[in-house]
Structure formats: C-alpha cells, structure tokens
Design a protein around this motif. Structure first.
Motif, PDB file in Angstrom:
ATOM      1  N   ALA A  15       0.868  -0.981  -0.074  1.00 12.75           N
ATOM      2  CA  ALA A  15      -0.051  -0.088   0.217  1.00 12.75           C
ATOM      3  C   ALA A  15       0.960   1.224   0.085  1.00 12.75           C
ATOM      4  CB  ALA A  15      -0.935   0.147   1.387  1.00 12.75           C
ATOM      5  N   GLY A  16       0.253   2.431  -0.431  1.00 16.23           N
ATOM      6  CA  GLY A  16       1.217   3.508  -0.345  1.00 16.23           C
ATOM      7  C   GLY A  16       0.891   4.540  -1.367  1.00 16.23           C
ATOM      8  N   PRO A  17       1.433   4.374  -2.585  1.00 17.86           N
ATOM      9  CA  PRO A  17       1.481   5.521  -3.539  1.00 17.86           C
ATOM     10  C   PRO A  17      -0.063   5.943  -3.683  1.00 17.86           C
ATOM     11  CG  PRO A  17       2.538   3.287  -4.208  1.00 17.86           C
ATOM     12  CD  PRO A  17       1.993   2.914  -2.939  1.00 17.86           C
ATOM     13  N   CYS A 459       8.561  11.305  -4.576  1.00 16.18           N
ATOM     14  CA  CYS A 459       9.001   9.744  -4.831  1.00 16.18           C
ATOM     15  C   CYS A 459       8.050   8.916  -3.685  1.00 16.18           C
ATOM     16  CB  CYS A 459      10.461   9.607  -4.316  1.00 16.18           C
ATOM     17  SG  CYS A 459      11.760  10.244  -5.337  1.00 16.18           S
ATOM     18  N   GLU A 460       7.924   9.400  -2.611  1.00 18.34           N
ATOM     19  CA  GLU A 460       6.911   8.518  -1.610  1.00 18.34           C
ATOM     20  C   GLU A 460       5.698   8.670  -2.031  1.00 18.34           C
ATOM     21  OE1 GLU A 460       7.902   9.006   2.512  1.00 18.34           O
ATOM     22  OE2 GLU A 460       9.965   8.905   2.214  1.00 18.34           O
ATOM     23  N   PRO A 465      10.965   4.153  -6.536  1.00 14.40           N
ATOM     24  CA  PRO A 465      11.845   3.485  -5.547  1.00 14.40           C
ATOM     25  C   PRO A 465      13.133   4.190  -5.311  1.00 14.40           C
ATOM     26  CG  PRO A 465      11.762   2.215  -7.607  1.00 14.40           C
ATOM     27  CD  PRO A 465      10.770   3.408  -7.820  1.00 14.40           C
ATOM     28  N   LEU A 466      13.814   4.743  -6.411  1.00  9.87           N
ATOM     29  CA  LEU A 466      15.085   5.450  -6.400  1.00  9.87           C
ATOM     30  C   LEU A 466      15.027   6.816  -6.456  1.00  9.87           C
ATOM     31  CD1 LEU A 466      17.177   2.626  -8.369  1.00  9.87           C
ATOM     32  CD2 LEU A 466      16.970   3.034  -5.816  1.00  9.87           C
ATOM     33  N   ALA A 486      12.910   4.031   0.019  1.00  8.62           N
ATOM     34  CA  ALA A 486      12.160   3.012   1.174  1.00  8.62           C
ATOM     35  C   ALA A 486      13.330   3.155   2.204  1.00  8.62           C
ATOM     36  CB  ALA A 486      11.924   1.549   0.725  1.00  8.62           C
ATOM     37  N   THR A 487      14.606   2.855   2.186  1.00  7.34           N
ATOM     38  CA  THR A 487      15.309   2.690   3.158  1.00  7.34           C
ATOM     39  C   THR A 487      16.056   3.799   3.668  1.00  7.34           C
ATOM     40  OG1 THR A 487      17.119   2.211   1.949  1.00  7.34           O
ATOM     41  CG2 THR A 487      15.916   0.057   2.734  1.00  7.34           C
ATOM     42  N   ARG A 488      16.075   5.074   2.639  1.00  5.34           N
ATOM     43  CA  ARG A 488      16.717   6.237   3.043  1.00  5.34           C
ATOM     44  C   ARG A 488      18.226   5.929   2.901  1.00  5.34           C
ATOM     45  NH1 ARG A 488      12.681   9.679   7.007  1.00  5.34           N
ATOM     46  NH2 ARG A 488      10.863   9.039   5.734  1.00  5.34           N
TER      47      ARG A 488
END
Lengths: 508, 508
Positions: A15-17, A459-460, A465-466, A486-488
């Motif tokens: 989920a998210g975008p 992006c989020e 993803p990048l 995602a991981t920053r």
C-alpha cells in the motif's frame, strides 16, 4: 500461479502510492502566466468568457451510462485485460480488430429484441452507420468478407448498447467485451470444450471466488419445446422467456409463456418439468432415456454431444465447476448449439458493508448460422466462442480494492532525478536525458529550483523506488548520489557506473 | 537499443510463419454438420435463405474510411503501440480513458473548421451525442470536471473524423491517436522541452529514417501578424492559411490571404518575409533584434521562451533534429504557445517500386486556454502535449514489411501437443490441459485423429517452436517426445519433468 503475471503482481503491491500521482492540489490562483497569448483574446477566449460570465455554464459530464477511467482505474483495467488476453494467447488465438462503426445493415436482424438498443449515427450524407453492439457479428462479417473458413481469434474492444445503465453492477452503455472464438469445421465438441476451459482458467486466475459454469444446448431446448407441443415458430420467444429463470421464479416464467407468448398452460407445465432440471452426466443419461425426448432427433443429437462435452471436460479436469442446466437459454438469436454462462456464487459478505453484486461473468456458445447470413450463397462457417464479462469483474475488483484500502501504482517511474541546491536545472536535465536514452523510466519535477524535500516527497507519494541526486559536490566529484527511497540509504556512484547500478537495483 | 523491447524483437524475427495461422483454405463444401439445429429453421435462417436466395445480397464492407485489422496487422499495431506507450511510461505518464462518445456540447466550438467533420449520433431520445474528434478536448473536459490542476497522462485510443480518407497515406475516418500531455502550472518550457524529447525518442526508436521537428510559437506568429498590420480578429484565419505552406508554395498562400481572408497585399507581403524563415538559435537571436518584432510584447515573450526551449533541447542533446520554422502554424484553434510538428524526410526510394508517402508523423503544442473553457469560472490549467501520428507510421511500417517479404508471427504458441497414432485424443487433451495449467502456451488440432505430418506442418506454418508428442509407446513409458521443430531433433522426457524442460527450452 505462474501464468497470472502482471495481475497477481498488482495484488501484491505494498500500500502507499497515491491514486493520481500528479493530481496533487495545485495553486489554482496562480494560473495566469505572464505571457498569456494574444490569440487568447480571439474567438476561443470569447467562449471562455461566455462560460466564465455564466451566460451558459459548461456541461461537465460524460454521456449517460459511460464513464471516464482515472489513472487508478485505467491501471486496474490494464492488469485485468492483460490477464484475460494472456489466457487467450495461451490458447493460441490471434488478435484482430474491426471498426467501432459498422454499416447499419450489417447489424440489422442479428440481435432479436436487442436491436432497439443499437446506437445509430445521424445521417450526415453517405452510408448509414451504427455503433457495434457486440464483437460477434463483426467477427462473422469479417470471416464472410474475407472468405475465411478457419480461424481462432480474440478481440478485446468496446461495444455500445442503449440499455438502462446499472453502473454499480458494472452495466454501462459503453463497455469492453473480451471475446475468444473458434471458427471452422472440426470434430464435435473439441473447440466447445476449450471455450469452457478458458472460462475456467480466467475465473480461477482472477480469484473471484467460487463459480459455476452452466451449460445447455439450444438443440436440447428446441427438442424440449417440440416434445412439449410448442410450434417451431415459437421456439425463440420461448427461449427468451426461459432465459429469465435465473432471475424470476418458475411461476412468473410460466405465466409469461401463457399470457404473452400464447403457449397453452399444459405445454408450459410440461416445459417446466424439464427446464427446472440441472445436474451432470447422470442427468444427461437420464434424459437420453427419457421416453419423449429420446424420440426427438434434434434433442438426441444435443444430448449426445453434451455427453461428449462432459467427457472432454473430465479430461480437462474441470467438471467440478460445470452444471448441465436446462434453464439456461441465453437471449441472443444466433446461438445454434452448446450455450454456457458462468456465474459467481454468493460469498459470505458479512465483513463487507455492502454485499458485492454477483451475477453472470462470462457467456457464450455455438453459432453455426451467423457467418452464412453474410455470405451471398449462404455458405456457413461453424463457430463457437466465449465472451468474458469484464465490466462486472472490473466492478467487483474495484470494490474489493477500495474495501482493502490498497492503492495501485499508476506510473512505472523507477528513478526521480533530483537536486539539493538551486541553479542545477541543467544538471538534472542532462542526467535525466542519459537515463531516458538508456531506457530507464525517470522523472524530474518541472521546476527550476525545487526543494529536495519536495522531490523526495514526490517519490514517496507516487512510489518511485530510487532518487538520483546531483548537487554541486557530486558534480565536482563526478558522482551521483543514489538514494533508496524506502530505506533512505544513499551511496555515491561514479557517473559512468550509474546506469548499470540502477539496472542492477531494479532487477526483480 | 535496450528500451525498444517488443518492437525491435519484431524486426528480428526470422521469416517463415504464415500471416493468418488458422486462415488456411478449408473444405468449404463440408460445412453442413449432421446436427444442424432446428432453431436454424426459425427466423434467423429465413434471413440466411433470403441472402442465399439472392433476394438482397448482403453488403460486405466496413464503413468508408475504416478498415479491419487482420491478425498480421493487429500484431504489427500491437508492437507499434507498445513501443509508443513504453516511451510515455518511461516519462512517468499515467493512463486515463474517456468514452468514445461525448456530449455534442463538449465538442462544439473547439475545432474551428474541423467541426464539420464531427460524427454526430442520431437523436434517439436523451442526450445529443457525438464521437470524439481527438483526445485533447476530452482530456480538458476530464481535468475541468474533476478539478485536476496537475497531471501527466497518456491516452491511446481511436478518434473519428468525417474527413476525405486517403488510406494509402494512412488517413482514415477511424484512427488511433497516441497522446501524451502535461497539465499544470510549471516553470516555462520545461514540460514543453520534454514533449519534444519524447517525439525525438519515439521517432529514433522506430527507425523510420531521418526526420526533423519543426517548432514555432503561436505568440510569435500572432506578433508577426500584428506587426504586419493584420487585425486581431484575423489571426486565426491567417494562421490556418500559413499552415498550408508545407504543401503549397508561398504564392498560393499569399493569394488566399488576399483573395479569401481579406488581407491587404502589403500585409501579405510583409507576412511572407517572416513566415518563410527557418533556422536555429541564430534566427531566434536575429528576430529578437528585429526592429518591428522586438517592439511587440507577445512576440518578444514567444521569442524569449523559444530561446529557453532551445537551451533545454541542447541539454537533451536533440537540437540536431529541431528547426525553428516560422511557417509552422498548426490548424487547431486551441493552441496558445509553442507548437511543433515532426516530419519524415524523403528517403532514397530507388529500390522500392512505389515511393513511401512521407509527411507529418507527430505534432502538438501548448494550449493554456482549453481547460478554462470547461470551467464555470474560466479557471485555466496550462497544458502542453504531443500526439503521435500512429496511422501514418503504421502505413510506412506495413509497406516496409510487405516490401521485405518478412512475416510476423500472429500467435505466441510455444508447444503443439501432437499424437502419432489414432485414438489418442484423450491423451492429447490431458497433456495440453497440464501445459495450460502450468502457464505454457499450447495448441492442439481440433481433430480426433489428425495425421502427425499435418500436426508438424501446422507448427512450421505458424512458427510454433516445440511439439510435445504422446504416442502409445510414450504413454507406456511415462514419457513425452519433445521435438524441436526447427532442428527436428526429438528427445524423450519423463512426463514429470516435461514442464521444466519446456520452460528451460523457452528461456530467452
């Protein structure tokens, strides 16, 4: 399930975008560009002013029974259609396309009572035209026109019916049909069985819940009518009445037969004894022994083929979902042999606020006479085919997606090209151009000097993803900072290795 | 080129497979199935008889200016569209869809002279409808209706124009448009430059030969008209006349201006001095210094933005194919800023019997006023977009494919399930069912007892790479004979390892 590919992937997305990646609320006040053109004061802008001045408010709607697809819906539909098409391709079908417009003449006399729902075009000089009502009649016209006697084809396209829309149940005036048909003279029931296998595969792949595929044969129905004393001229009207049995009880169907179709009460009662039967091989055997029906040549042929069909479906391992159902009649005039219809079975809907609408999601049958109607010498090409009721399935998936709160990504962007300082638009443009040329899906914000935070937020929001970040330091060092959204985590990558590194990271 | 994927693959295919895999000439005499249904003697077959008896021969054609796509054309189109769509996705666009039908009102007043080409539907009660004329006006309607102020979308769909068809040059009445548009208030020329980059990428990817993208700006044209003494109300008609300069010489354009548009001969001559200019940055600089034009506010803005655009196009590395061309005007009313059009340059056609038709293959521009026409308060959403002229490109590729003698595969079948002896239909059905369930694309002939040679011939005709053969011996041994159709090499594979072995062989 290996073969599901893109569709299964959809359901596994985190989920998210957001639904509409770029549909962020903009600053609506600031639209007046300083360079608004002179042309804007011409005839076009007079209409703008007319609209703005409220002389007549512009009507903002799509025609009755039609709808737009927003990006999230378009993405869902793309995945759904691609699951259906990949099944058709798995069975070796080739694609064809025909125009949305057909000569009116081509459609006349093919749809029985459906004819009144055909959209006709205004006579603007030239030919009289109409919008296609289904994909089957255009397919028959195509076969006859090109003198094709063997073909396995699929066709996914929109068709048009001036029906009463019931949009919550997925009934629209413009809707997609997904058809797979096999034309040609072959050994009995082999192509027919494949059509049923296709329905079984698609409904299983899409995980729509439990379903049953009802099967019958127009010849059996006609035999039933004959032995019940219905005159031949009444077979098609009787068929249409029987077809309502899935929606209304037998008593209502019976009274329509007697009151509207002019059947005798005795004939209706006799019909009722047959058309309420359903079962499997047992029932076929039973009817083959039926003292009246077994004397009817056509019914016997139909029953014999039905038995053969069940044999083939057993080899395909799908009889568990098949029901030989004498109440199935199908509305269209053109069927001549096997007919079938898949229905979803009511699920336990306690957990949903509104129960999902359930109904027929696929249907089809054999139509051996249709192509001959287009041939000057009446030469026939036997056909059997299936149509997937994609709109109803789409409605169900849409409701399910909504209920789950999951969002589908609507874009496929892999990298956002970003800058942390001002005056670096040129650096972004150079870099993104390299990525595009290497086939990498990339975006940048359309601002000269966007804030880094806004770029990362984008992006989020949209699931990119990048991020490839070029600042003054990176430019000086000949590197690009590659950030995993995602991981920053950020790593400096030498510029010449960037594309390989991005590809490596994007590997599944 | 990595990013071309499916389309490049098409061109690399070995010649061989037939165009229409199943369109083999059938035995047209033997169509009468023994079980021809009773229903066939009903109303439907009366029409067949009518047709057969020659009472009125059935008309077998598609409407004027439309066409069917046979499997080979559909396959070519699928590859072409997928190359275009993958470029749109590479640039981060989301898909939307809108109905083919729009309210007539929605289309009125948006197309200038084009309006007379709109297909209207017959008034059958209810709303007055028309077929969409392009995808831009529906996009603007969509934005206004949903109050969207930022969006990057693509839309690939059919549009309709009652134009004079010129089918050999790819001009049809029903045709695909492939549109990419960026809506929103952004820094000047950044989205505009991306549209040009997209045209450049698509035309390069498709390897259509040399091309040039002409660029101009409606504001520059309007400035030219203003300084040449044309009254503002004549700007749009003057634009339409200038637009013909790519087809007819200046003298003709001049006389239309004077005779039909009522311009003075002096004004026309002054216009002629400007609109015959084309070049690059030099020309922009020259016009910025032009004593008359530099005094015109709108022209100056247009020229300033044109300079910025060239700066961005330099960063994208594509100015080699860009020409600032003052004769470019574009016919549609709604453009307000940058406009552009890509044309293919004449190739050396000595080797082809007929020279390929060459012309405009993409076009677009900025339309900042259109969305506001649909907003009750006239609120604008600036937009810029590009439309790829897919029909013309399709015609070129079709002619090229024909000239090359190459055939495209129209199906994707990987395995034919075959039997070498009689009475093995059940074995074939069981095996093919296993393959389908494992996601393998498989076919079998629809005959109870086909000859092995016919089965293998079908593989060669349609390009199926593998045949899985089960005979009595194989059944007894629990193996399947896997045959490589090209090399004719056969290996026995244990039944339980067959699917893995097929997958292994099909790996790219």
């Amino acid at each position: 399930m290996l073969r599901l590919g893109p569709f299964a992937a959809a359901r596994c997305l985190p989920a998210g975008p957001r639904l509409g990646p770029l549909c962020l609320a903009g600053n609506r006040g600031s639209f007046a560009r300083s360079w608004l053109p002179v042309g804007d004061r011409g005839p076009l802008s007079r209409q703008v002013r007319a609209a703005a001045g409220g002389e007549r408010p512009p009507v903002l709607k799509t025609p009755k029974g039609t709808r737009d697809h927003a990006p999230a819906q378009a993405a869902l539909r793309e995945r759904l259609l691609s699951a259906v098409v990949s099944c058709f391709k798995r069975h070796g079908a080739a694609a064809i396309d025909t125009p949305v417009l057909e000569l009116r003449e081509t459609l006349v006399g093919k749809y029985g009572e459906g004819a009144k729902l055909i959209y006709e075009l205004k006579d603007q000089g030239g030919e009289l035209l109409a919008l296609r009502y289904d994909l089957t009649v255009p397919f028959a016209r195509y076969l006859a026109m090109n003198k094709i006697t063997k073909m396995k084809r699929y066709h996914v396209a929109k068709v048009y019916r001036r029906d009463n829309p019931a949009t919550t149940r997925g009934r629209y005036r413009e809707f997609y049909q997904c058809d797979f048909d096999i034309a040609g003279q072959f050994d009995p029931m082999i192509p027919d069985a494949e059509c049923l296998k296709i329905v079984h595969e698609i409904l299983s792949d899409l995980q729509l819940g439990d379903f049953v595929i009802k099967v019958n044969d127009r010849r059996i129905l006609n035999g039933v009518f004959a032995v019940c004393g219905v005159p031949e001229s009444q077979f098609i009207p009787a068929c249409c009445t029987v077809d309502k049995l899935d929606k209304v009880p037998w008593e209502e169907v019976r009274s329509e037969m007697v009151a509207e179709k002019g059947l005798s009460p005795e004939a209706a009662d006799r019909i009722g004894e047959y058309v309420q039967l359903h079962g499997g091989l047992d029932l076929i055997e039973q009817l083959l022994q039926d003292p009246k029906l077994s004397q009817n040549k056509v019914a016997k042929e139909g029953l014999g083929d039905m038995k053969l069909l069940f044999e083939y479906l057993t080899l395909f391992g799908i009889t568990g979902k098949i029901s030989f159902d004498l109440s199935l009649a199908r509305g269209l005039d053109y069927y001549t042999g096997v007919i079938f219809e898949a229905v979803l079975l009511q699920q336990d809907n306690k957990h949903l606020e509104e129960p999902l609408s359930i109904g027929s999601v696929a249907g089809g049958g054999r139509y051996d006479g249709l192509v001959g109607m287009f041939d000057a010498k009446g030469r026939k090409v036997p056909c059997v085919g299936v149509s997937i009721g994609i709109e109803r399935i789409f409605s169900i998936l849409e409701q399910r997606l909504e209920a789950s709160g999951e969002k589908l990504r609507t874009t496929e962007t892999q990298v956002l090209v970003a800058t942390p300082q001002k005056h670096l638009l040129a650096a972004r443009m150079k870099l993104i151009s390299e990525l595009w040329d290497a086939g990498i899906k990339a975006e940048m914000l359309y601002k000269k000097d966007p804030k880094l935070l806004k770029q990362l937020q984008y992006c989020e929001d949209t699931g990119i993803p990048l991020a490839a970040i070029v600042g003054e330091q990176e430019l000086a060092d000949g590197v690009v900072k590659l950030r995993d959204v995602a991981t920053r985590k950020e790593v400096d990558i030498p510029r010449e290795k960037l594309i390989d590194e991005i590809r490596r990271r994007l590997e599944p």
